[in-house]
Design a protein around this motif. Structure first.
Motif, mmCIF file in Angstrom:
data_model
loop_
_atom_site.group_PDB
_atom_site.id
_atom_site.type_symbol
_atom_site.label_atom_id
_atom_site.label_comp_id
_atom_site.label_asym_id
_atom_site.label_seq_id
_atom_site.Cartn_x
_atom_site.Cartn_y
_atom_site.Cartn_z
ATOM 1 N N GLY A 1 0.861 -1.357 -0.025
ATOM 2 C CA GLY A 1 -0.048 0.022 -0.123
ATOM 3 C C GLY A 1 0.914 1.334 -0.076
ATOM 4 O O GLY A 1 0.337 2.273 -0.374
ATOM 5 N N SER A 2 1.983 1.254 0.444
ATOM 6 C CA SER A 2 3.023 2.321 0.714
ATOM 7 C C SER A 2 3.559 2.756 -0.677
ATOM 8 O O SER A 2 4.157 3.520 -0.735
ATOM 9 N N SER A 3 3.241 1.867 -1.672
ATOM 10 C CA SER A 3 4.154 1.925 -2.869
ATOM 11 C C SER A 3 5.606 2.309 -2.865
ATOM 12 O O SER A 3 5.913 3.304 -3.515
ATOM 13 N N ALA A 4 6.200 1.514 -2.167
ATOM 14 C CA ALA A 4 7.637 1.411 -2.224
ATOM 15 C C ALA A 4 8.239 2.561 -1.473
ATOM 16 O O ALA A 4 9.395 2.954 -1.218
ATOM 17 N N TYR A 5 7.101 3.463 -0.654
ATOM 18 C CA TYR A 5 7.560 4.507 0.410
ATOM 19 C C TYR A 5 8.237 4.060 1.651
ATOM 20 O O TYR A 5 9.180 4.221 2.253
ATOM 21 N N CYS A 6 7.721 2.840 2.232
ATOM 22 C CA CYS A 6 8.199 2.139 3.339
ATOM 23 C C CYS A 6 8.749 0.795 3.010
ATOM 24 O O CYS A 6 8.211 -0.133 2.512
ATOM 25 N N CYS A 7 10.269 0.773 3.553
ATOM 26 C CA CYS A 7 10.927 -0.478 3.068
ATOM 27 C C CYS A 7 10.899 -1.450 4.230
ATOM 28 O O CYS A 7 10.571 -0.977 5.485
ATOM 29 N N GLN A 8 10.710 -2.713 3.887
ATOM 30 C CA GLN A 8 10.615 -3.721 5.063
ATOM 31 C C GLN A 8 11.448 -3.856 6.039
ATOM 32 O O GLN A 8 12.684 -3.472 5.795
ATOM 33 N N PRO A 9 11.218 -4.081 7.059
ATOM 34 C CA PRO A 9 12.060 -4.348 8.282
ATOM 35 C C PRO A 9 12.668 -5.714 8.536
ATOM 36 O O PRO A 9 13.842 -5.970 9.046
ATOM 37 N N LEU A 10 11.874 -6.807 8.109
ATOM 38 C CA LEU A 10 12.247 -7.904 8.163
ATOM 39 C C LEU A 10 12.677 -8.644 6.656
ATOM 40 O O LEU A 10 11.981 -8.527 5.714
ATOM 41 N N LYS A 11 13.668 -9.645 6.306
ATOM 42 C CA LYS A 11 14.095 -10.032 5.440
ATOM 43 C C LYS A 11 13.146 -10.795 4.442
ATOM 44 O O LYS A 11 13.389 -10.669 3.213
ATOM 45 N N ALA A 12 12.388 -11.344 5.301
ATOM 46 C CA ALA A 12 11.245 -12.484 4.272
ATOM 47 C C ALA A 12 10.347 -11.457 3.405
ATOM 48 O O ALA A 12 9.695 -12.064 2.354
ATOM 49 N N PHE A 13 10.369 -10.211 3.764
ATOM 50 C CA PHE A 13 9.385 -9.376 3.045
ATOM 51 C C PHE A 13 10.202 -8.830 1.798
ATOM 52 O O PHE A 13 9.309 -7.682 1.095
ATOM 53 N N ALA A 14 11.229 -9.035 1.498
ATOM 54 C CA ALA A 14 12.101 -8.437 0.597
ATOM 55 C C ALA A 14 11.686 -8.512 -0.859
ATOM 56 O O ALA A 14 11.853 -7.681 -1.901
ATOM 57 N N ASN A 15 10.913 -9.474 -1.206
ATOM 58 C CA ASN A 15 10.501 -9.840 -2.576
ATOM 59 C C ASN A 15 9.109 -9.632 -2.743
ATOM 60 O O ASN A 15 8.130 -9.903 -3.672
ATOM 61 N N ASN A 16 8.405 -8.494 -1.877
ATOM 62 C CA ASN A 16 7.108 -7.887 -1.943
ATOM 63 C C ASN A 16 6.917 -7.585 -3.641
ATOM 64 O O ASN A 16 8.340 -6.757 -4.002
ATOM 65 N N PRO A 17 5.983 -7.705 -4.324
ATOM 66 C CA PRO A 17 6.065 -7.206 -5.653
ATOM 67 C C PRO A 17 6.126 -5.666 -5.760
ATOM 68 O O PRO A 17 6.549 -5.444 -7.077
ATOM 69 N N VAL A 18 5.841 -4.986 -5.011
ATOM 70 C CA VAL A 18 5.766 -3.605 -5.040
ATOM 71 C C VAL A 18 7.408 -2.995 -5.600
ATOM 72 O O VAL A 18 7.344 -2.220 -6.312
ATOM 73 N N TRP A 19 8.310 -4.000 -5.237
ATOM 74 C CA TRP A 19 9.839 -3.369 -5.627
ATOM 75 C C TRP A 19 9.867 -3.395 -7.013
ATOM 76 O O TRP A 19 11.060 -2.872 -7.691
ATOM 77 N N THR A 20 9.451 -4.386 -7.953
ATOM 78 C CA THR A 20 9.342 -4.552 -9.238
ATOM 79 C C THR A 20 8.102 -3.900 -9.939
ATOM 80 O O THR A 20 8.236 -4.128 -11.558
ATOM 81 N N ASP A 21 7.253 -3.359 -9.339
ATOM 82 C CA ASP A 21 5.961 -2.732 -10.099
ATOM 83 C C ASP A 21 6.432 -1.627 -11.192
ATOM 84 O O ASP A 21 5.703 -1.193 -11.919
ATOM 85 N N ASN A 22 7.298 -0.825 -10.682
ATOM 86 C CA ASN A 22 7.712 0.292 -11.310
ATOM 87 C C ASN A 22 9.078 0.707 -11.449
ATOM 88 O O ASN A 22 9.961 0.619 -10.103
ATOM 89 N N PRO A 23 9.973 0.991 -12.286
ATOM 90 C CA PRO A 23 11.426 1.397 -12.292
ATOM 91 C C PRO A 23 11.675 2.388 -11.460
ATOM 92 O O PRO A 23 12.618 2.408 -10.748
ATOM 93 N N ILE A 24 10.710 3.256 -11.118
ATOM 94 C CA ILE A 24 10.964 4.396 -10.159
ATOM 95 C C ILE A 24 11.419 3.969 -8.788
ATOM 96 O O ILE A 24 11.948 4.574 -7.932
ATOM 97 N N HIS A 25 10.804 2.997 -8.401
ATOM 98 C CA HIS A 25 11.129 2.014 -6.947
ATOM 99 C C HIS A 25 12.345 1.595 -6.727
ATOM 100 O O HIS A 25 12.672 1.419 -5.657
ATOM 101 N N ALA A 26 13.091 1.430 -7.868
ATOM 102 C CA ALA A 26 14.305 0.707 -7.630
ATOM 103 C C ALA A 26 15.290 0.980 -6.830
ATOM 104 O O ALA A 26 16.005 0.233 -5.827
ATOM 105 N N PRO A 27 15.706 2.606 -6.636
ATOM 106 C CA PRO A 27 16.579 2.870 -5.720
ATOM 107 C C PRO A 27 16.236 2.779 -4.209
ATOM 108 O O PRO A 27 17.103 2.893 -3.533
ATOM 109 N N TYR A 28 14.691 2.474 -4.037
ATOM 110 C CA TYR A 28 14.238 2.580 -2.788
ATOM 111 C C TYR A 28 14.187 1.062 -2.157
ATOM 112 O O TYR A 28 14.121 0.905 -0.897
ATOM 113 N N ALA A 29 14.426 0.324 -3.023
ATOM 114 C CA ALA A 29 14.266 -1.099 -2.678
ATOM 115 C C ALA A 29 15.121 -1.822 -1.527
ATOM 116 O O ALA A 29 14.763 -2.602 -0.697
ATOM 117 N N LYS A 30 16.171 -1.327 -1.469
ATOM 118 C CA LYS A 30 17.287 -1.860 -0.371
ATOM 119 C C LYS A 30 17.732 -0.884 0.707
ATOM 120 O O LYS A 30 18.726 -0.937 1.170
#
Length: 436
Positions: free
Chosen positions: A349-378
């Motif tokens: 829902g945060s649309s790549a604004y809030c990055c996950q605190p736990l490693k299990a959620f790193a593959n949330n589809p939001v990170w590949t939904d839009n190229p603009i999200h890429a620098p925020y993913a990690k």
């Protein structure tokens, strides 16, 4: 969606799937799942930061509603500006009343650890179940081996710029290092499309920018033992570089707070700044800003003389004050919000604004939904804590809360102080906290 109370108390961890998102390869729990039974008649009040992406708040409130349906515990969610969260939380801690829970910033929890509910049992359970907390976020929320708060999110900070304006300035691609970045900013100013970064007391963007300036040149506030080391040739180099960059900025950035660079970028007053992904979504929802949205690109900060990427990133932890009348209800709420079903929904829902605190959620589809999200993913994976390279604690939290580093840069770029005097003042201010 209504969840039976007995189902909730049997273990919210089983509630995976309502959001339509996978659990992403969860590993077996390494600690027993705790159960928290809310006190009779319990109600809670949460203080959170005002959202810059509406979907963040909407998903959080939707999850909160689910919690209330499951437990009968009403949760009042109040929001304040980013700059107001820290002082309001500190007042609540000192007077022993106010909100039960707060979404705090950075290492704020370390300023009053004795005022907080111990969340070690819950943190250990989540850490084992969901692949581990990222080290940087975990450091902000733990002290002496105990969870004094719950690691919640990193709000990624990345450079955003107008692609056409960059190319018009003579650059076919975004610079990878600080030397070429300075040349780009000079060229963009000459074209009438300047940059702008905040030198004001901006909790997020001001701190992110100042720490990048310092760290990218190999400087640091303290060493591994907590000795103040800001008085160094590397700091002097960072200040001189910052002054050159500032000369390319739109006037007035020394007074900017977290909202100002967004507004300037969307108003077409600047063509390059650093921000969360929120600035993109602000443009996307306004038809009048379609041209800016389509021309917008994002990337990570350039690498400085230190030779590697070093960025702060805004971080938030969820803390529970020990003045709460309903500690079991509060822990139940934190647990519910951190479990996979709710956390995945919030991240998405945060649309790549809030990055996950736990490693299990790193593959949330939001990170590949839009190229603009890429620098925020990690952001959660790569962030460097503000207290680097020393231990987090009262001193690191106080130095940030007092804007020692931000003020040092601001005084130099505006000509209010020489670099040498600014360094000496920052050293003196930092030592007030580190020598306590």
């Amino acid at each position: 969606m209504t969840i039976k109370r007995r189902t909730f108390l049997a273990g919210t961890a089983g509630l995976i799937g309502a959001s339509g998102l996978p659990a992403f390869g969860l590993r077996p729990a390494l600690a027993a799942e705790p159960t928290y039974t809310p006190e009779a008649g319990a109600s809670l009040r949460l203080l959170r930061w005002a959202p810059f992406v509406q979907g963040d708040e909407e998903a959080w409130l939707a999850n909160t509603k689910k919690f209330t349906e499951a437990t009968g515990v009403e949760v009042r969610v109040d929001k304040e500006s980013w700059e107001d969260i820290r002082p309001k939380a500190a007042v609540a801690a000192n007077v022993g009343s106010g909100p039960d829970l707060v979404m705090c910033w950075f290492d704020d929890a370390h300023q009053y650890p004795d005022k907080l509910v111990d969340l070690t049992e819950l943190g250990t359970y989540l850490d084992g179940k969901y692949g581990g907390f990222y080290d940087g976020l975990k450091g902000y929320a733990t002290r002496d081996g105990k969870f004094i708060a719950m690691p919640l999110t990193a709000i990624g900070n990345a450079v955003v710029y107008r692609d056409s304006h960059m190319k018009a300035a003579g650059f076919s691609e975004f610079p990878k290092d600080t030397a070429d970045f300075l040349e780009l900013c000079k060229a963009m100013k000459a074209k009438g499309t300047p940059a702008g970064f905040p030198h004001g007391k901006a909790v997020g963007d001001g701190n992110n920018y100042a720490h990048w300036l310092l760290w990218s040149h190999g400087a640091k506030m303290v060493d591994e033992s907590g000795q103040v080391t800001i008085n160094s040739p590397e700091t002097l180099a960072a200040l001189n570089y910052a002054k050159e960059l500032y000369a390319t900025f739109i006037p007035g950035t020394e007074s900017w707070l977290d909202i100002n660079n967004n507004r300037a970028f969307l108003a077409g007053q600047i063509s390059l700044t650093a921000n969360g992904v929120s600035v993109y979504y602000a443009a996307k929802k306004d038809p009048n800003l379609a041209a800016i949205m389509e021309d917008m690109r994002s990337t990570n900060f350039p690498v400085g003389p230190v030779g590697k990427s070093v960025e702060l990133h805004q971080t938030s932890s969820l803390l529970v004050f020990n003045h709460t009348k309903y500690p079991e209800a509060a822990k139940a709420y934190v647990k519910f919000m951190m479990e996979a079903d709710q956390m995945n929904a919030w991240i998405k829902g945060s649309s790549a604004y809030c990055c996950q605190p736990l490693k299990a959620f790193a593959n949330n589809p939001v990170w590949t939904d839009n190229p603009i999200h890429a620098p925020y993913a990690k952001a959660s994976e790569t962030l460097r804590p503000n207290g680097y390279a020393g231990p987090l604690g009262y001193a690191s939290a106080a130095v940030m809360a007092d804007y020692v580093l931000v003020d040092m840069f601001a005084s130099v770029v505006t000509g209010a102080a020489t670099p040498e005097d600014a360094i000496a003042q920052a050293e003196k201010r930092a030592n007030r906290y580190y020598r306590v």
